[in-house]
Design a protein around this motif. Structure first.
Motif, mmCIF file in Angstrom:
data_model
loop_
_atom_site.group_PDB
_atom_site.id
_atom_site.type_symbol
_atom_site.label_atom_id
_atom_site.label_comp_id
_atom_site.label_asym_id
_atom_site.label_seq_id
_atom_site.Cartn_x
_atom_site.Cartn_y
_atom_site.Cartn_z
ATOM 1 N N GLU A 156 8.501 7.792 -22.569
ATOM 2 C CA GLU A 156 7.448 6.846 -22.940
ATOM 3 C C GLU A 156 7.878 5.411 -22.616
ATOM 4 N N ARG A 157 9.107 5.084 -22.962
ATOM 5 C CA ARG A 157 9.619 3.755 -22.713
ATOM 6 C C ARG A 157 9.679 3.472 -21.205
ATOM 7 N N LEU A 158 10.194 4.457 -20.468
ATOM 8 C CA LEU A 158 10.330 4.288 -19.022
ATOM 9 C C LEU A 158 8.979 4.114 -18.324
ATOM 10 N N LEU A 159 7.998 4.890 -18.756
ATOM 11 C CA LEU A 159 6.679 4.782 -18.117
ATOM 12 C C LEU A 159 6.124 3.371 -18.287
ATOM 13 N N ASP A 160 6.306 2.820 -19.477
ATOM 14 C CA ASP A 160 5.872 1.438 -19.716
ATOM 15 C C ASP A 160 6.624 0.462 -18.813
ATOM 16 N N GLU A 161 7.921 0.701 -18.702
ATOM 17 C CA GLU A 161 8.746 -0.187 -17.906
ATOM 18 C C GLU A 161 8.348 -0.121 -16.430
ATOM 19 N N ILE A 162 8.093 1.091 -15.959
ATOM 20 C CA ILE A 162 7.690 1.276 -14.554
ATOM 21 C C ILE A 162 6.344 0.593 -14.305
ATOM 22 N N GLN A 163 5.434 0.793 -15.251
ATOM 23 C CA GLN A 163 4.114 0.161 -15.117
ATOM 24 C C GLN A 163 4.276 -1.360 -14.967
ATOM 25 N N ASP A 164 5.061 -1.954 -15.850
ATOM 26 C CA ASP A 164 5.275 -3.413 -15.804
ATOM 27 C C ASP A 164 5.981 -3.829 -14.518
ATOM 28 N N ASN A 165 6.963 -3.042 -14.148
ATOM 29 C CA ASN A 165 7.739 -3.374 -12.955
ATOM 30 C C ASN A 165 6.873 -3.354 -11.704
ATOM 31 N N LEU A 166 5.999 -2.365 -11.616
ATOM 32 C CA LEU A 166 5.152 -2.281 -10.413
ATOM 33 C C LEU A 166 4.223 -3.483 -10.320
ATOM 34 N N PHE A 167 3.690 -3.892 -11.455
ATOM 35 C CA PHE A 167 2.827 -5.074 -11.437
ATOM 36 C C PHE A 167 3.621 -6.305 -11.004
ATOM 37 N N GLN A 168 4.812 -6.443 -11.569
ATOM 38 C CA GLN A 168 5.629 -7.610 -11.262
ATOM 39 C C GLN A 168 6.044 -7.622 -9.790
ATOM 40 N N ALA B 90 4.417 -6.260 -7.332
ATOM 41 C CA ALA B 90 3.236 -6.549 -6.524
ATOM 42 C C ALA B 90 2.898 -8.040 -6.580
ATOM 43 N N LEU B 91 3.126 -8.622 -7.765
ATOM 44 C CA LEU B 91 2.867 -10.053 -7.918
ATOM 45 C C LEU B 91 3.855 -10.859 -7.075
ATOM 46 N N ASN B 92 5.113 -10.455 -7.120
ATOM 47 C CA ASN B 92 6.119 -11.140 -6.304
ATOM 48 C C ASN B 92 5.768 -11.030 -4.823
ATOM 49 N N MET B 93 5.379 -9.824 -4.404
ATOM 50 C CA MET B 93 5.023 -9.630 -3.002
ATOM 51 C C MET B 93 3.863 -10.564 -2.629
ATOM 52 N N ARG B 94 2.863 -10.619 -3.490
ATOM 53 C CA ARG B 94 1.718 -11.483 -3.193
ATOM 54 C C ARG B 94 2.158 -12.936 -3.095
ATOM 55 N N GLU B 95 3.012 -13.358 -4.009
ATOM 56 C CA GLU B 95 3.444 -14.753 -3.991
ATOM 57 C C GLU B 95 4.238 -15.083 -2.739
ATOM 58 N N GLU B 96 5.069 -14.111 -2.326
ATOM 59 C CA GLU B 96 5.820 -14.327 -1.086
ATOM 60 C C GLU B 96 4.906 -14.442 0.125
ATOM 61 N N LYS B 97 3.792 -13.783 0.052
ATOM 62 C CA LYS B 97 2.881 -13.759 1.199
ATOM 63 C C LYS B 97 1.730 -14.747 1.031
ATOM 64 N N THR B 98 1.857 -15.651 0.077
ATOM 65 C CA THR B 98 0.802 -16.642 -0.118
ATOM 66 C C THR B 98 1.342 -18.016 0.278
ATOM 67 N N THR B 99 0.660 -18.661 1.217
ATOM 68 C CA THR B 99 1.108 -19.974 1.686
ATOM 69 C C THR B 99 -0.036 -20.976 1.509
ATOM 70 N N THR B 100 0.296 -22.225 1.758
ATOM 71 C CA THR B 100 -0.759 -23.249 1.743
ATOM 72 C C THR B 100 -0.780 -23.911 3.114
ATOM 73 N N ALA B 101 -1.934 -24.459 3.468
ATOM 74 C CA ALA B 101 -2.056 -25.156 4.748
ATOM 75 C C ALA B 101 -2.940 -26.373 4.573
ATOM 76 N N VAL B 102 -2.548 -27.450 5.244
ATOM 77 C CA VAL B 102 -3.368 -28.674 5.153
ATOM 78 C C VAL B 102 -4.148 -28.929 6.449
ATOM 79 N N ASP B 103 -3.714 -28.270 7.539
ATOM 80 C CA ASP B 103 -4.499 -28.406 8.772
ATOM 81 C C ASP B 103 -4.450 -27.088 9.540
#
Lengths: 479, 479
Positions: free
Chosen positions: A383-395, A397-410
């Motif tokens: 039970e504990r591990l499933l919760d941890e895995i769930q949280d880890n996968l979200f985190q 995925a969030l890290n991956m998104r942040e790494e692949k998110t950039t800003t541009a001014v022109d």
């Protein structure tokens, strides 16, 4: 393991992402191509994922007062044509039924691409007084949109979805409903599918055919492409006027109600695969996984092993979606690979030595980590591990998104980002269709949404035309 | 209460049963006619019944090892034609898609009337070895069969159903599966829908197009007509040979598996209505009722009444599907009628006097009986009553069926029975198609099934030709 399936390994994702996707969905038996071009078969393992997604959303819809109903599959051509923008948007991609049995029909019927028109025709018959409002209804069904190029779950000529269709007394209530449903979409996607979402408003160009405004949740896939994952439309009075839906309001006047629709589909399964998957196959978030834990006996021919493995399995199956793989004639290693490929969050190994020591091994799919656990603690540890895995996968995925998110001014920076770090580009946008089109032509990126969560990039000038811009938008190449 | 609905009373059932049915389904908002002839809209109250039916059957399917999947809506004409009897049976009643968007298709596609053909085409691709057997799969979907005369739930051009499709190594296993699913159908129908079923085998004339044998459960409606309520087919190897489904068997030979399919549909809602309903409307068996108990405050403007009613409702809603009707501007009497019409099993009335005495009134829909209950006993009393109502409805339906079931030894008696006591006629049958046809022509009754539960009527001679007959059959006019 059908006859036509190869047993070669999955193509590495960074070598050829499209091929990786195709390999994963067929080797894990999520889906298959059908004899009808562009139509997919959702196999039991894929459908079980859909059932878990469905169950959670359906629960949330009901908690917020929505009831399910079912409308006909076929829509007369004349109905489809009643709302001008809508027919223009959908007519090119509908399938037409022209014959019933041996007889040619008097009027062509299309297979629903979405049901606003037929539902509105009935709402106009049913709605009478403000006392009946709000109308909070939903349907789960399949829809057909004739697509030229298709890919299972992402774009197919038929897909499964839900479509909510509500009516309200005021514009504000309709807007509130539109936002509430988008929020439910986001919440379940993030908490159950472990997929972080960017939520915001679609541009005029990208909005639903016939909508006043379309809101969306957008996810970023491993290859840096975005996937529109759910939309919620404030339809204003476009359809209610076209379909003459009126009611006696609180002031005893005939009035047109305000209208919303919202949908999520089997596309979400595509998102699950492309956000969490790796070179070994699927990685399933525990809350959605058809199988949360698989018990694999080691040296199962040895005395007592199978009995103990079944005992452990029996102790798990009431609380978790558990399986036991005691098939003869396959090595534990072969079984490990199979279940790993299917993305099962936890593998439980138990062999003669473990039994001697009163323990077993839990192996995590997400990190590969292995833990020894005393048999009496298995349930709580799982039970504990499933919760941890769930949280880890979200985190993750969030890290991956942040790494692949950039800003541009022109535009120079925009093009460089898209080439070097494919993903979301956050940039200021003046709001013009022209700049939106130019950006697409120059970079292949479309405007995914103007997020609710705003910030100013650079000096607040449109990334394309350089004029003053008061909104930031997310751009990306998209499925 | 849509604009077009009349507020007149329901037509008495013994005056005009067809009109009673039409009145009930529209006034209770179960269903409505759609703009497409022969297609129905299942409204939220009707759909909630379907969800409850679905839930119970789906649970039973899963408990017996079946998994759900989803196959395409459209089937190429060439696939439909692969099994000769099958295409002959279905081709006259399918809807044909000829255009996708603006383009004419190379091959016509029919909307599935049932999915044996497309499913077999995929099974042939997937099945490889006996280790994969049995295949135990099911799908929930809608199907289309172009019908000339339709009636909501009973016969419509589109309906919702489930279709199970299984493969087995031996004929015996397929037969066992066919029987197991029929037994699940019967068990849920009797225990949850409270509808007694006659189970047995269809004649060659009445069996499914392409089946080796079809088994059925048949219910008797209030007007004495039978309703085929679920069928389970042993398909032998007809389809597996036509679709070249082979596998490597235990002896290392290529073999054709044995095949079953089985289905129940929204027709069951029609049965619910016509078995239990009365002149006041629907009567819902508690296990299927969308609302099991409705709380109606009496003199709700008086101090404390609404608070107490809500308190009672809050105490019920966790354990039961409960509603509270505290709408302003309607009298309790008007509310009683509405909820009675909807067939809600128990109405709970609570007014100022009741509150003073620490009690409330429970009124049963099935018997009209009213009971005073102390407020602290409400939950246990409701639970007890719901069980009692469930049992009573089954017993009433069984009594009704027995009253309407007669035996006949010759055609004279058969005709007399059908005229005077419309219902099931039990009679000996020699097994010939000729006698089956003659009986239909003379009486309008079709052979519903040869029941598993056999007995000898009269001297064991065919009711039609008078020759020796070794089987008894149920005959009835049917929907």
């Amino acid at each position: 393991m059908g006859k036509k399936q190869k047993v070669e390994a999955i193509t590495p994702m960074d070598q050829d992402f499209a091929q990786w996707y195709t390999d994963v969905i067929s080797k894990t038996e999520l889906v298959d191509y059908s004899p009808v071009k562009g139509f997919m078969v959702i196999r039991p393992y894929g459908y079980a994922i859909w059932e878990n997604i469905q169950k959670e959303y359906d629960k949330r819809f009901k908690e917020t007062g929505h009831k399910n109903m079912y409308f006909p599959l076929l829509i007369p051509e004349s109905l489809l044509k009643k709302e001008a923008e809508h027919v223009e948007g959908f007519a090119p991609e509908v399938a037409w039924v022209t014959h019933g049995g041996d007889k040619e029909l008097g009027e062509r019927l299309c297979i629903r691409p979405t049901s606003e028109t037929i539902i509105c025709s009935m709402y106009s018959k049913w709605l009478n007084t403000y006392r009946q409002l709000p109308y909070l209804f939903n349907q789960w069904c399949s829809v057909v949109r004739w697509e030229k190029t298709t890919r299972p779950f992402l774009r197919t000529s038929e897909f499964l979805w839900q479509e909510g269709h509500t009516l309200h007394e005021t514009y504000d209530e309709a807007q509130e409903e539109t936002m509430q449903m988008l929020e439910i979409y986001r919440d379940v996607a993030e908490k159950h599918l472990a997929i972080p979402m960017v939520v915001g408003k679609k541009s005029e160009k990208e909005k639903f055919a016939g909508a006043y405004a379309t809101y969306t949740m957008e996810a970023l896939m491993h290859d840096g492409q975005a996937l529109q994952s759910g939309t919620s439309h404030n339809l204003g009075q476009h359809f209610t006027k076209a379909f003459d839906i009126t009611y006696l309001d609180r002031d005893n006047n005939q009035a047109y109600p305000y209208h919303t629709s919202w949908g999520i589909s089997t596309r979400l399964i595509g998102a699950l695969i492309m956000v969490h998957g790796d070179d070994n196959g699927l990685v399933m978030p525990p809350k959605i996984a058809p199988t949360q834990i698989v018990v694999i006996p080691i040296a199962q021919h040895k005395e007592g092993v199978l009995d103990k493995a079944w005992e452990v399995f029996d102790g798990l199956k009431e609380s978790f979606r558990a399986e036991i793989d005691d098939m003869d004639g396959y090595s534990p290693g072969w079984k490990f690979n199979q279940w790993e490929m299917k993305g099962v969050p936890i593998r439980l190994e138990i062999g003669p030595k473990d039994i001697e020591n009163g323990q077993c091994v839990l192996a995590r799919r997400d990190t590969g980590e292995k833990i020894q656990v005393a048999l009496e603690d298995v349930s709580s540890e799982v039970e504990r591990l499933l919760d941890e895995i769930q949280d880890n996968l979200f985190q993750k995925a969030l890290n991956m998104r942040e790494e692949k998110t950039t800003t541009a001014v022109d535009m120079e920076e925009f093009k460089k980002n898209i080439a070097e770090t494919p993903g979301f580009v956050k940039a200021m946008w003046c709001g013009s269709r022209e700049c939106e089109d130019n950006i697409k032509e120059a970079t292949g990126a479309t405007l995914r949404c103007v997020p609710f969560d705003q910030e100013t990039i650079g000096e607040g000038k449109c990334v394309c035309c350089g004029e003053k811009a008061d909104q930031m938008a997310y751009f990306a190449r998209a499925y």
